[in-house]
Design a protein around this motif. Structure first.
Motif, PDB file in Angstrom:
ATOM      1  N   UNK A 248     -30.147  14.835  13.173  1.00 58.18           N
ATOM      2  CA  UNK A 248     -30.866  15.955  12.558  1.00 58.18           C
ATOM      3  C   UNK A 248     -31.475  16.857  13.639  1.00 58.18           C
ATOM      4  N   UNK A 249     -31.343  18.197  13.552  1.00 57.00           N
ATOM      5  CA  UNK A 249     -30.523  18.923  12.585  1.00 57.00           C
ATOM      6  C   UNK A 249     -29.206  19.451  13.154  1.00 57.00           C
ATOM      7  N   UNK A 250     -28.949  19.237  14.469  1.00 60.20           N
ATOM      8  CA  UNK A 250     -27.845  19.935  15.117  1.00 60.20           C
ATOM      9  C   UNK A 250     -26.553  19.137  15.248  1.00 60.20           C
ATOM     10  N   UNK A 251     -26.543  17.868  14.818  1.00 57.35           N
ATOM     11  CA  UNK A 251     -25.334  17.061  14.948  1.00 57.35           C
ATOM     12  C   UNK A 251     -24.878  16.444  13.650  1.00 57.35           C
ATOM     13  N   UNK A 252     -25.189  17.103  12.536  1.00 57.07           N
ATOM     14  CA  UNK A 252     -24.905  16.527  11.220  1.00 57.07           C
ATOM     15  C   UNK A 252     -23.494  16.799  10.706  1.00 57.07           C
ATOM     16  N   UNK A 253     -22.768  17.680  11.373  1.00 53.85           N
ATOM     17  CA  UNK A 253     -21.469  18.101  10.843  1.00 53.85           C
ATOM     18  C   UNK A 253     -20.505  16.944  10.552  1.00 53.85           C
ATOM     19  N   UNK A 254     -20.446  15.879  11.363  1.00 54.22           N
ATOM     20  CA  UNK A 254     -19.526  14.780  11.021  1.00 54.22           C
ATOM     21  C   UNK A 254     -19.839  14.102   9.684  1.00 54.22           C
ATOM     22  N   UNK A 255     -21.041  14.325   9.157  1.00 55.26           N
ATOM     23  CA  UNK A 255     -21.444  13.694   7.901  1.00 55.26           C
ATOM     24  C   UNK A 255     -21.165  14.569   6.681  1.00 55.26           C
ATOM     25  N   UNK A 256     -20.642  15.767   6.864  1.00 49.68           N
ATOM     26  CA  UNK A 256     -20.516  16.718   5.761  1.00 49.68           C
ATOM     27  C   UNK A 256     -19.586  16.195   4.673  1.00 49.68           C
ATOM     28  N   UNK A 257     -19.975  16.417   3.427  1.00 49.24           N
ATOM     29  CA  UNK A 257     -19.139  16.020   2.299  1.00 49.24           C
ATOM     30  C   UNK A 257     -17.988  17.004   2.132  1.00 49.24           C
ATOM     31  N   UNK A 258     -16.832  16.490   1.755  1.00 53.97           N
ATOM     32  CA  UNK A 258     -15.701  17.363   1.457  1.00 53.97           C
ATOM     33  C   UNK A 258     -15.866  17.950   0.061  1.00 53.97           C
ATOM     34  N   UNK A 259     -15.046  18.940  -0.239  1.00 56.57           N
ATOM     35  CA  UNK A 259     -15.097  19.512  -1.598  1.00 56.57           C
ATOM     36  C   UNK A 259     -14.731  18.465  -2.641  1.00 56.57           C
ATOM     37  N   UNK A 260     -13.906  17.481  -2.250  1.00 57.67           N
ATOM     38  CA  UNK A 260     -13.495  16.449  -3.207  1.00 57.67           C
ATOM     39  C   UNK A 260     -14.635  15.469  -3.462  1.00 57.67           C
ATOM     40  N   UNK A 261     -15.473  15.231  -2.446  1.00 56.08           N
ATOM     41  CA  UNK A 261     -16.686  14.444  -2.667  1.00 56.08           C
ATOM     42  C   UNK A 261     -17.589  15.136  -3.685  1.00 56.08           C
ATOM     43  N   UNK A 262     -17.585  16.468  -3.652  1.00 58.12           N
ATOM     44  CA  UNK A 262     -18.435  17.228  -4.571  1.00 58.12           C
ATOM     45  C   UNK A 262     -17.965  17.112  -6.011  1.00 58.12           C
TER      46      UNK A 262
END
Length: 385
Positions: A248-262
């Motif tokens: 947090x907050x500058x290295x969170x990108x690897x944790x991003x949910x995909x559109x399919x997770x949504x």
């Protein structure tokens, strides 16, 4: 406001699904309009067109609640972060969209100021919401139910519908008050919609709202429910959520949910009886589009942004490579286990659990900038954790 437009409670009472927008502070920080750390919404005054454009993108993606960009816009927050602003956030009110005015937790509460002092700060933000005649009000991002109740009591004075959303998970608020008890207190204070936002991933947030719903029903009360989680996976978080993660907050990108997770999130929330479904930090318009597409049958409409997005990857049928065309199907994306692409990447993190909350000396706010000596003490302390 158009007289024919249905209000938030009218929609929810009718069983409609309302879709909120996404995370403005994170999105605008990435775009270069907001400073990370303070997270104050100065972009609304300095770059209003950037804020308006993001509203437009969330609208096109399917959101029909536009929240004013007033996160951390209380006087005490702005002053102790070096801002002197007189804005309330851009409003985009197109078609059938509702505009929600929002207030959130205050540095004054964390510094142990009195109920009277905290309520006075919250009340200052209401004048412009009343003047601009927003459709309803949201008290969001509260770590302590006591302050959230105070906020609801202030917002109720306007006579507008009130939603209350806490940034808590299944463990409850920062003093250990359960989600069920938090919800009961908020409903008794006058909130007609209760739920959670931020700090945790979608499934964790849905679980917390389920607990709220059970508590409200057990108490013989009635309410509608909302959820606006992070767009990040947070299975390793403790009670304070993603703020404790070392990324947090500058290295969170690897944790991003995909559109399919949504898609999975939207269905889980709807099946849990939650009809106000949106997003918070990390949510971009394509995430909201996925929520809107998953619930298109229930809502009776697809978002405008779906004109450029085939259902479950159908647009890939036009790709030049045959193995990519073979991915134009639901079962492929629904069962995908994405790789990180990072050799030796750990699957989990060890959160920084400093264990401080309201009443601790480290949270007493100051107007002057953090000194180098104070920073050194924090750096040294961080090394010991």
């Amino acid at each position: 406001m158009a007289p024919s437009k249905k209000g938030i409670l009218e929609r929810l009472d009718a069983g409609e699904v309302v879709i909120g927008d996404g995370g403005f502070v994170f999105a605008l920080e990435k775009r270069g309009y907001v400073k990370a750390g303070p997270w104050t919404p100065e972009a609304a005054a300095e770059h209003p067109e950037a804020v308006r454009q993001l509203h437009r993108e969330f609208l096109r993606a399917g959101a029909n609640v536009m929240q004013t960009f007033t996160f951390y816009a209380s006087d005490d927050k702005l002053e102790n972060r070096g801002n002197k602003l007189t804005f309330t956030g851009a409003q985009i009110n197109e078609g059938d969209a509702l505009v929600a005015g929002g207030v959130c937790q205050t540095p004054s509460y964390l510094s142990c100021k009195s109920e009277t002092e905290v309520k006075a700060i919250l009340k200052k933000q209401l004048d412009v919401f009343t003047k601009k005649n927003v459709d309803f009000l949201i008290a969001e991002y509260f770590e302590h139910v006591e302050e959230a109740v105070w906020a609801v009591e202030v917002l109720k004075e306007t006579g507008k519908p009130v939603a209350a959303s806490m940034c808590i998970g299944p463990e409850g608020d920062m003093h250990g008050v359960s989600p069920a008890e938090c919800a009961v207190r908020l409903v008794k204070a006058g909130a007609q919609i209760v739920g959670v936002n931020c700090h945790f991933d979608p499934m964790t947030c849905v679980k917390a709202v389920k607990m709220m719903k059970e508590g409200v029903e057990k108490a013989g009360l009635k309410a509608h429910y909302m959820v606006q989680p992070l767009a990040y996976h947070t299975p390793d978080c403790n009670c304070q959520g993603f703020i404790d993660l070392p990324e947090f907050p500058f290295g969170l990108e690897p944790r991003i949910l995909s559109r399919w997770d949504m898609h999975k999130y939207a269905r889980e929330a709807f099946n849990a009886g939650i009809h106000f479904i949106g997003g918070c930090c990390g949510f971009e318009p394509y995430h909201i589009r996925a929520v809107a597409e998953e619930l298109a049958v229930e809502r009776g409409v697809l978002p405008a942004a779906s004109e450029k997005h085939g259902n479950w990857g159908a647009g890939l049928e036009m790709h030049t490579k045959p193995w990519v065309r073979a991915r134009a199907r639901r079962d492929y994306w629904e069962n995908l286990k994405p790789a990180s692409g990072r050799p030796l990447c750990p699957s989990m993190s060890a959160p920084d659990s400093w264990g401080v909350t309201k009443g601790h000396k480290d949270l007493v706010q100051q107007k002057e900038a953090t000194s180098q000596d104070q920073l050194k003490q924090l750096f040294d302390r961080s090394k010991s954790h």
